[in-house]
Design a protein around this motif. Structure first.
Motif, PDB file in Angstrom:
ATOM      1  N   ASP A  74       0.838  -1.202   0.000  1.00  0.00           N
ATOM      2  CA  ASP A  74       0.000   0.000   0.000  1.00  0.00           C
ATOM      3  C   ASP A  74       0.876   1.256   0.000  1.00  0.00           C
ATOM      4  O   ASP A  74       0.610   2.209  -0.731  1.00  0.00           O
ATOM      5  CB  ASP A  74      -0.931   0.019   1.215  1.00  0.00           C
ATOM      6  N   ARG A  77       2.514   1.657  -3.500  1.00  0.00           N
ATOM      7  CA  ARG A  77       1.545   2.105  -4.516  1.00  0.00           C
ATOM      8  C   ARG A  77       1.264   3.594  -4.376  1.00  0.00           C
ATOM      9  O   ARG A  77       1.234   4.323  -5.356  1.00  0.00           O
ATOM     10  CB  ARG A  77       0.241   1.329  -4.384  1.00  0.00           C
ATOM     11  N   ARG A  78       1.049   4.023  -3.164  1.00  0.00           N
ATOM     12  CA  ARG A  78       0.727   5.433  -2.944  1.00  0.00           C
ATOM     13  C   ARG A  78       1.943   6.333  -3.222  1.00  0.00           C
ATOM     14  O   ARG A  78       1.856   7.306  -3.956  1.00  0.00           O
ATOM     15  CB  ARG A  78       0.245   5.654  -1.506  1.00  0.00           C
ATOM     16  N   THR A  81       3.690   6.161  -7.211  1.00  0.00           N
ATOM     17  CA  THR A  81       2.939   6.293  -8.465  1.00  0.00           C
ATOM     18  C   THR A  81       2.397   7.709  -8.616  1.00  0.00           C
ATOM     19  O   THR A  81       1.894   8.296  -7.653  1.00  0.00           O
ATOM     20  CB  THR A  81       1.777   5.283  -8.542  1.00  0.00           C
ATOM     21  N   LEU A  85      -5.718   5.865  -9.373  1.00  0.00           N
ATOM     22  CA  LEU A  85      -6.521   4.890 -10.120  1.00  0.00           C
ATOM     23  C   LEU A  85      -7.734   4.524  -9.258  1.00  0.00           C
ATOM     24  O   LEU A  85      -7.775   3.453  -8.662  1.00  0.00           O
ATOM     25  CB  LEU A  85      -5.699   3.642 -10.435  1.00  0.00           C
ATOM     26  N   SER A  87     -10.651   3.400  -9.784  1.00  0.00           N
ATOM     27  CA  SER A  87     -11.377   2.164 -10.093  1.00  0.00           C
ATOM     28  C   SER A  87     -10.666   0.921  -9.566  1.00  0.00           C
ATOM     29  O   SER A  87     -11.264  -0.148  -9.510  1.00  0.00           O
ATOM     30  CB  SER A  87     -11.579   2.037 -11.602  1.00  0.00           C
ATOM     31  N   SER A  88      -9.412   1.053  -9.152  1.00  0.00           N
ATOM     32  CA  SER A  88      -8.665  -0.112  -8.669  1.00  0.00           C
ATOM     33  C   SER A  88      -9.049  -0.506  -7.251  1.00  0.00           C
ATOM     34  O   SER A  88      -8.771  -1.621  -6.823  1.00  0.00           O
ATOM     35  CB  SER A  88      -7.161   0.166  -8.709  1.00  0.00           C
ATOM     36  N   GLY A  89      -9.641   0.431  -6.507  1.00  0.00           N
ATOM     37  CA  GLY A  89      -9.950   0.146  -5.112  1.00  0.00           C
ATOM     38  C   GLY A  89      -8.732   0.274  -4.210  1.00  0.00           C
ATOM     39  O   GLY A  89      -8.812   0.010  -3.016  1.00  0.00           O
ATOM     40  N   LYS A  90      -7.608   0.656  -4.774  1.00  0.00           N
ATOM     41  CA  LYS A  90      -6.363   0.820  -4.013  1.00  0.00           C
ATOM     42  C   LYS A  90      -5.902   2.267  -4.147  1.00  0.00           C
ATOM     43  O   LYS A  90      -6.265   2.964  -5.081  1.00  0.00           O
ATOM     44  CB  LYS A  90      -5.297  -0.122  -4.540  1.00  0.00           C
ATOM     45  N   TYR A  92      -3.465   4.925  -5.161  1.00  0.00           N
ATOM     46  CA  TYR A  92      -2.353   5.239  -6.052  1.00  0.00           C
ATOM     47  C   TYR A  92      -2.256   6.760  -6.158  1.00  0.00           C
ATOM     48  O   TYR A  92      -3.200   7.471  -5.831  1.00  0.00           O
ATOM     49  CB  TYR A  92      -2.601   4.689  -7.468  1.00  0.00           C
TER      50      TYR A  92
END
Length: 156
Positions: A74, A77-78, A81, A85, A87-90, A92
């Motif tokens: 996590d 990714r944050r 990047t 995103l 729509s990814s649910g994560k 970024y």
């Protein structure tokens, strides 16, 4: 090392050249390694081996951890990047904030800590972390091209 904006805390790992404490006027390149939680142990040893074989200069090597208390994926990714995103649910897209943290907090701390001992900077990352560039100095991408990246960052 706290980020005063996000209030996240990160660790830094430091490997000094063997002759660091003995060489009062000697200067060294600063090599910053992202993904420090994963990469620092191996890449700092790789850099020392390259330096010991005279392939590169001895350097102050710093590894940057992921945010403490967070899942490392996590945090990566944050922080590494540039684009969200949704729509990814994560989460970024935090690279700009992380870049500011590196430039406003981490680099000034390292420059103060090592004062006149630093002569240049290089930055190396693994895959997505190589997209985060602290300042306009050299950048390299680690493993499998670590030796090439570090050699170019150090100007050898």
């Amino acid at each position: 090392m706290p980020d005063p904006v996000s209030r996240r805390r990160y660790e830094i790992y430091v490997s000094l050249p063997a002759d660091y404490s003995e060489s009062s006027g000697k200067t060294y390149p600063l090599v910053i390694i992202a993904d420090g939680g994963r990469a620092f142990p191996t890449l700092s040893c790789d850099a020392r081996a390259l330096a010991n074989s005279n392939a590169i200069d001895q350097a102050v090597i710093v590894g940057l951890s992921y945010a403490l208390g967070e899942n490392l994926e996590d945090s990566r990714r944050r922080d590494y990047t540039p684009v969200a995103l949704p729509s990814s649910g994560k989460l970024y897209g935090g690279a700009a904030a992380y870049q500011r943290y590196l430039g406003d907090v981490v680099l000034p701390y390292l420059q103060h800590k090592f004062e006149e001992r630093l002569r240049s900077r290089g930055y190396s990352g693994l895959r997505i972390s190589s997209t985060v560039i602290p300042g306009k100095d050299h950048i390299g991408s680690a493993r499998p091209g670590f030796a090439w990246a570090i050699k170019n960052a150090l100007g050898n």
